[in-house]
Scaffold this motif. Structure first.
Motif, mmCIF file in Angstrom:
data_model
loop_
_atom_site.group_PDB
_atom_site.id
_atom_site.type_symbol
_atom_site.label_atom_id
_atom_site.label_comp_id
_atom_site.label_asym_id
_atom_site.label_seq_id
_atom_site.Cartn_x
_atom_site.Cartn_y
_atom_site.Cartn_z
ATOM 1 N N GLY A 240 0.803 -1.210 0.000
ATOM 2 C CA GLY A 240 0.000 0.000 0.000
ATOM 3 C C GLY A 240 0.840 1.266 0.000
ATOM 4 O O GLY A 240 2.069 1.224 -0.071
ATOM 5 N N SER A 241 0.152 2.415 0.084
ATOM 6 C CA SER A 241 0.796 3.722 0.036
ATOM 7 C C SER A 241 0.306 4.599 1.169
ATOM 8 O O SER A 241 -0.814 4.434 1.658
ATOM 9 N N LEU A 242 1.155 5.519 1.564
ATOM 10 C CA LEU A 242 0.806 6.574 2.507
ATOM 11 C C LEU A 242 1.524 7.839 2.083
ATOM 12 O O LEU A 242 2.614 7.784 1.496
ATOM 13 N N ARG A 243 0.926 8.979 2.426
ATOM 14 C CA ARG A 243 1.609 10.249 2.241
ATOM 15 C C ARG A 243 1.684 10.959 3.580
ATOM 16 O O ARG A 243 0.655 11.242 4.196
ATOM 17 N N LEU A 244 2.904 11.216 3.992
ATOM 18 C CA LEU A 244 3.135 11.966 5.223
ATOM 19 C C LEU A 244 3.314 13.450 4.893
ATOM 20 O O LEU A 244 3.890 13.792 3.864
ATOM 21 N N SER A 245 2.839 14.289 5.788
ATOM 22 C CA SER A 245 3.016 15.725 5.655
ATOM 23 C C SER A 245 3.846 16.246 6.817
ATOM 24 O O SER A 245 3.787 15.706 7.925
ATOM 25 N N CYS A 246 4.594 17.301 6.550
ATOM 26 C CA CYS A 246 5.403 17.960 7.575
ATOM 27 C C CYS A 246 5.146 19.455 7.458
ATOM 28 O O CYS A 246 5.677 20.107 6.560
ATOM 29 N N ASN B 279 4.305 25.988 3.062
ATOM 30 C CA ASN B 279 5.346 25.751 4.071
ATOM 31 C C ASN B 279 5.286 24.318 4.595
ATOM 32 O O ASN B 279 5.410 24.071 5.805
ATOM 33 N N THR B 280 5.111 23.403 3.676
ATOM 34 C CA THR B 280 4.908 22.003 4.037
ATOM 35 C C THR B 280 5.763 21.109 3.137
ATOM 36 O O THR B 280 5.892 21.377 1.940
ATOM 37 N N ALA B 281 6.318 20.073 3.730
ATOM 38 C CA ALA B 281 7.037 19.048 2.979
ATOM 39 C C ALA B 281 6.242 17.755 3.048
ATOM 40 O O ALA B 281 5.448 17.543 3.973
ATOM 41 N N TYR B 282 6.471 16.903 2.077
ATOM 42 C CA TYR B 282 5.696 15.665 1.981
ATOM 43 C C TYR B 282 6.627 14.479 1.755
ATOM 44 O O TYR B 282 7.707 14.615 1.167
ATOM 45 N N LEU B 283 6.166 13.330 2.206
ATOM 46 C CA LEU B 283 6.836 12.068 1.915
ATOM 47 C C LEU B 283 5.786 11.120 1.359
ATOM 48 O O LEU B 283 4.875 10.712 2.086
ATOM 49 N N GLN B 284 5.896 10.823 0.079
ATOM 50 C CA GLN B 284 5.021 9.850 -0.559
ATOM 51 C C GLN B 284 5.696 8.487 -0.477
ATOM 52 O O GLN B 284 6.811 8.323 -0.976
ATOM 53 N N MET B 285 5.011 7.538 0.131
ATOM 54 C CA MET B 285 5.570 6.206 0.328
ATOM 55 C C MET B 285 4.707 5.200 -0.424
ATOM 56 O O MET B 285 3.505 5.073 -0.127
ATOM 57 N N ASN B 286 5.304 4.527 -1.374
ATOM 58 C CA ASN B 286 4.603 3.534 -2.193
ATOM 59 C C ASN B 286 5.203 2.155 -1.983
ATOM 60 O O ASN B 286 6.327 2.022 -1.490
ATOM 61 N N SER B 287 4.461 1.149 -2.389
ATOM 62 C CA SER B 287 4.941 -0.249 -2.295
ATOM 63 C C SER B 287 5.516 -0.537 -0.921
ATOM 64 O O SER B 287 6.624 -1.079 -0.783
ATOM 65 N N PHE C 10 9.207 9.186 -2.182
ATOM 66 C CA PHE C 10 9.462 10.424 -2.906
ATOM 67 C C PHE C 10 9.203 11.601 -1.977
ATOM 68 O O PHE C 10 8.232 11.609 -1.228
ATOM 69 N N ILE C 11 10.061 12.602 -2.052
ATOM 70 C CA ILE C 11 9.956 13.769 -1.192
ATOM 71 C C ILE C 11 9.628 14.987 -2.046
ATOM 72 O O ILE C 11 10.063 15.086 -3.202
ATOM 73 N N SER C 12 8.849 15.879 -1.482
ATOM 74 C CA SER C 12 8.535 17.125 -2.177
ATOM 75 C C SER C 12 8.310 18.217 -1.152
ATOM 76 O O SER C 12 8.188 17.956 0.046
ATOM 77 N N ARG C 13 8.255 19.444 -1.658
ATOM 78 C CA ARG C 13 8.088 20.603 -0.788
ATOM 79 C C ARG C 13 7.166 21.591 -1.474
ATOM 80 O O ARG C 13 7.339 21.886 -2.652
ATOM 81 N N ASP C 14 6.196 22.096 -0.740
ATOM 82 C CA ASP C 14 5.307 23.161 -1.220
ATOM 83 C C ASP C 14 5.624 24.397 -0.401
ATOM 84 O O ASP C 14 5.196 24.517 0.750
ATOM 85 N N THR D 67 16.901 0.866 17.830
ATOM 86 C CA THR D 67 17.821 1.148 16.734
ATOM 87 C C THR D 67 18.059 2.648 16.625
ATOM 88 O O THR D 67 17.308 3.461 17.178
ATOM 89 N N GLU D 68 19.100 3.002 15.893
ATOM 90 C CA GLU D 68 19.389 4.403 15.651
ATOM 91 C C GLU D 68 18.370 4.992 14.665
ATOM 92 O O GLU D 68 17.826 4.289 13.820
ATOM 93 N N ARG D 69 18.150 6.295 14.794
ATOM 94 C CA ARG D 69 17.298 6.984 13.842
ATOM 95 C C ARG D 69 18.049 7.079 12.515
ATOM 96 O O ARG D 69 19.182 7.559 12.470
ATOM 97 N N GLU D 70 17.440 6.606 11.435
ATOM 98 C CA GLU D 70 18.109 6.584 10.144
ATOM 99 C C GLU D 70 17.399 7.496 9.153
ATOM 100 O O GLU D 70 16.168 7.574 9.132
ATOM 101 N N GLY D 71 18.177 8.166 8.334
ATOM 102 C CA GLY D 71 17.599 8.997 7.301
ATOM 103 C C GLY D 71 17.177 8.147 6.118
ATOM 104 O O GLY D 71 17.875 7.205 5.747
ATOM 105 N N VAL D 72 16.018 8.476 5.542
ATOM 106 C CA VAL D 72 15.564 7.729 4.377
ATOM 107 C C VAL D 72 15.576 8.561 3.105
ATOM 108 O O VAL D 72 15.790 8.017 2.013
ATOM 109 N N ILE D 73 15.355 9.871 3.243
ATOM 110 C CA ILE D 73 15.323 10.708 2.042
ATOM 111 C C ILE D 73 15.440 12.163 2.465
ATOM 112 O O ILE D 73 15.037 12.524 3.582
ATOM 113 N N CYS D 74 16.005 12.997 1.586
ATOM 114 C CA CYS D 74 16.110 14.426 1.897
ATOM 115 C C CYS D 74 16.020 15.234 0.614
ATOM 116 O O CYS D 74 16.210 14.708 -0.481
ATOM 117 N N ILE D 75 15.735 16.516 0.805
ATOM 118 C CA ILE D 75 15.671 17.454 -0.310
ATOM 119 C C ILE D 75 16.432 18.707 0.084
ATOM 120 O O ILE D 75 16.315 19.182 1.220
#
Length: 126
Positions: free
Chosen positions: A16-22, A77-85, A69-73, A43-51
């Motif tokens: 499935g998919s989710l979209r997170l907002s920041c 003033n919001t960033a997004y993380l689209q998570m698929n599969s 996938f990461i994006s920014r509007d 576990t340690e906090r790990e980075g998965v993606i950045c812009i």
């Protein structure tokens, strides 16, 4: 005062998919590189993606490549993380953070990011 607030987490089935907002307040989001990090207990906090601040550079970890996938509007003033599969191993608490740089070493850059949200839980399970 600077605040980052994540939303959009939840329970999703594998595949499935989710979209997170920041949502960022107190500072323009384009003053920062934005990263998404995840952590599971023990576990340690790990980075998965950045812009990068100028949106020119995006780096993602091998574990999420081609799926996240990461994006920014800047208007919102919001960033997004689209998570698929999504996979069960994607389960964890996801944090957005503001930092100085977005580099290919994002997986190990948590200590270089200065401002953090409170996190949102993502659970991938059938």
């Amino acid at each position: 005062q600077v605040h980052l607030v994540e939303s959009g987490g939840g329970l999703v089935q594998p595949g499935g998919s989710l979209r997170l907002s920041c949502e960022v307040s107190g500072t323009p989001t384009d003053h920062w590189a934005i990263g998404w990090f995840r952590q599971v207990p023990g576990t340690e906090r790990e980075g998965v993606i950045c812009i990068s601040r100028d949106n020119y550079d995006i780096y993602d970890s091998d574990s999420v490549k081609g799926r996240f996938f990461i994006s920014r509007d800047t208007a919102k003033n919001t960033a997004y993380l689209q998570m698929n599969s999504l996979k069960p191993e994607d389960t964890g608490v996801y944090y957005c953070a503001g930092g100085p740089l977005c580099l290919s070493t994002i997986e190990t850059m948590a200590q270089q990011y200065a401002i953090w949200g409170q996190g949102t839980q993502v659970t991938v399970s059938s």
